[in-house]
Design a protein around this motif. Sequence first.
Motif, mmCIF file in Angstrom:
data_model
loop_
_atom_site.group_PDB
_atom_site.id
_atom_site.type_symbol
_atom_site.label_atom_id
_atom_site.label_comp_id
_atom_site.label_asym_id
_atom_site.label_seq_id
_atom_site.Cartn_x
_atom_site.Cartn_y
_atom_site.Cartn_z
ATOM 1 N N MET A 84 0.815 -1.212 0.000
ATOM 2 C CA MET A 84 0.000 0.000 0.000
ATOM 3 C C MET A 84 0.849 1.263 0.000
ATOM 4 N N LYS A 85 2.070 1.203 0.554
ATOM 5 C CA LYS A 85 2.936 2.378 0.555
ATOM 6 C C LYS A 85 3.382 2.764 -0.849
ATOM 7 N N LEU A 86 3.312 1.794 -1.767
ATOM 8 C CA LEU A 86 3.713 2.058 -3.149
ATOM 9 C C LEU A 86 2.509 2.169 -4.077
ATOM 10 N N SER A 87 1.323 2.156 -3.490
ATOM 11 C CA SER A 87 0.100 2.173 -4.285
ATOM 12 C C SER A 87 -0.639 3.492 -4.123
ATOM 13 N N GLY A 88 -1.577 3.704 -5.004
ATOM 14 C CA GLY A 88 -2.452 4.862 -4.879
ATOM 15 C C GLY A 88 -3.830 4.417 -4.420
ATOM 16 N N ILE A 89 -4.375 5.108 -3.432
ATOM 17 C CA ILE A 89 -5.714 4.803 -2.931
ATOM 18 C C ILE A 89 -6.682 5.792 -3.564
ATOM 19 N N ALA A 90 -7.598 5.265 -4.364
ATOM 20 C CA ALA A 90 -8.531 6.116 -5.107
ATOM 21 C C ALA A 90 -9.825 6.311 -4.344
ATOM 22 N N ASP A 91 -10.347 7.518 -4.392
ATOM 23 C CA ASP A 91 -11.642 7.844 -3.796
ATOM 24 C C ASP A 91 -12.451 8.569 -4.872
ATOM 25 N N VAL A 92 -13.532 7.922 -5.309
ATOM 26 C CA VAL A 92 -14.356 8.441 -6.414
ATOM 27 C C VAL A 92 -15.777 8.661 -5.921
ATOM 28 N N VAL A 93 -16.350 9.804 -6.228
ATOM 29 C CA VAL A 93 -17.754 10.070 -5.937
ATOM 30 C C VAL A 93 -18.410 10.602 -7.201
ATOM 31 N N GLU A 94 -19.492 9.941 -7.602
ATOM 32 C CA GLU A 94 -20.278 10.416 -8.737
ATOM 33 C C GLU A 94 -21.711 10.627 -8.260
ATOM 34 N N TRP A 95 -22.290 11.774 -8.599
ATOM 35 C CA TRP A 95 -23.658 12.066 -8.183
ATOM 36 C C TRP A 95 -24.367 12.844 -9.271
ATOM 37 N N PHE A 96 -25.684 13.022 -9.095
ATOM 38 C CA PHE A 96 -26.453 13.762 -10.091
ATOM 39 C C PHE A 96 -26.903 15.084 -9.512
ATOM 40 N N ASP A 97 -26.623 16.157 -10.256
ATOM 41 C CA ASP A 97 -26.991 17.517 -9.869
ATOM 42 C C ASP A 97 -28.316 17.851 -10.555
ATOM 43 N N ASP A 98 -29.411 17.833 -9.794
ATOM 44 C CA ASP A 98 -30.733 18.083 -10.378
ATOM 45 C C ASP A 98 -30.838 19.485 -10.954
ATOM 46 N N GLU A 99 -30.278 20.442 -10.254
ATOM 47 C CA GLU A 99 -30.395 21.836 -10.693
ATOM 48 C C GLU A 99 -29.708 22.065 -12.033
ATOM 49 N N ALA A 100 -28.522 21.465 -12.189
ATOM 50 C CA ALA A 100 -27.772 21.633 -13.441
ATOM 51 C C ALA A 100 -28.139 20.580 -14.479
ATOM 52 N N ASP A 101 -28.889 19.549 -14.061
ATOM 53 C CA ASP A 101 -29.265 18.437 -14.937
ATOM 54 C C ASP A 101 -28.019 17.777 -15.528
ATOM 55 N N ARG A 102 -27.024 17.533 -14.662
ATOM 56 C CA ARG A 102 -25.766 16.940 -15.086
ATOM 57 C C ARG A 102 -25.238 16.011 -13.998
ATOM 58 N N TYR A 103 -24.441 15.045 -14.436
ATOM 59 C CA TYR A 103 -23.692 14.216 -13.501
ATOM 60 C C TYR A 103 -22.424 14.973 -13.108
ATOM 61 N N ARG A 104 -22.035 14.816 -11.859
ATOM 62 C CA ARG A 104 -20.788 15.399 -11.386
ATOM 63 C C ARG A 104 -19.912 14.299 -10.806
ATOM 64 N N ILE A 105 -18.613 14.492 -10.913
ATOM 65 C CA ILE A 105 -17.690 13.474 -10.443
ATOM 66 C C ILE A 105 -16.434 14.112 -9.865
#
Length: 225
Positions: A160-181
């Motif tokens: 793990m010291k040589l790895s990358g830990i990824a954190d991904v969040v994807e959601w939908f923005d109703d006001e903008a009518d778009r997905y955000r990530i």
Amino acid sequence: MASIYERALGADFRKLHPRIQERFGFGSDDRIASVGCGVMERIRFSKLVSIPLYVGAKRHIMFPQGGENIPFTVENYAYVDRFGRETVTWVRKFKFPNAIRRFDATMIYSNRRERIVDYLGNKQHLAVDLQVSAAPNGGIRIRSGEQRFYEGLLQFRCPMKLSGIADVVEWFDDEADRYRITVEVNNPIVGTVFQYKGSFQARLVETPPGFIPMDVLPLREEKRE
């Protein structure tokens, strides 16, 4: 058949925003794909890991390039791989002024590990365990865990010291009518290795039985999970 994300989340899948359920709720039997197009407002990387990122770019795993307002596409196709596993493609393309960068992955649900395994790159050399959860805003959160490298007879668990830990969040923005990530990859020693955030629109498209574009399929498939 439940999608791999519904299997991973169980009852929590219903906590997701309806548009997130739509994007993450189909499988190979549904004969549909999700195709998105948008802009990444910001892409950053650490110059301390430029060489590993350069090597990764050759296999479509991240890249040593940053910028703002970068056009972006994402293609998610569901199919059954040659080992009989339900699989979803994640082919992301970033159109920089001087190059098109790709970040490819294929995800499966591992019955043995009881979780989603993410194969990174166009040759599935790196297998990553994923922790999937419903975010408070109705989005989906994906966090990486143990990573394993496979190539020919060579196989080992990545420290793990040589790895990358990824954190991904994807959601939908109703006001903008778009997905955000938002995507952030951190290393215990270096800190932030790679990150981007932006928004996009996506649509479901019908696909003929068994049809998957050649340029989204991995060049090889890895049986080891």
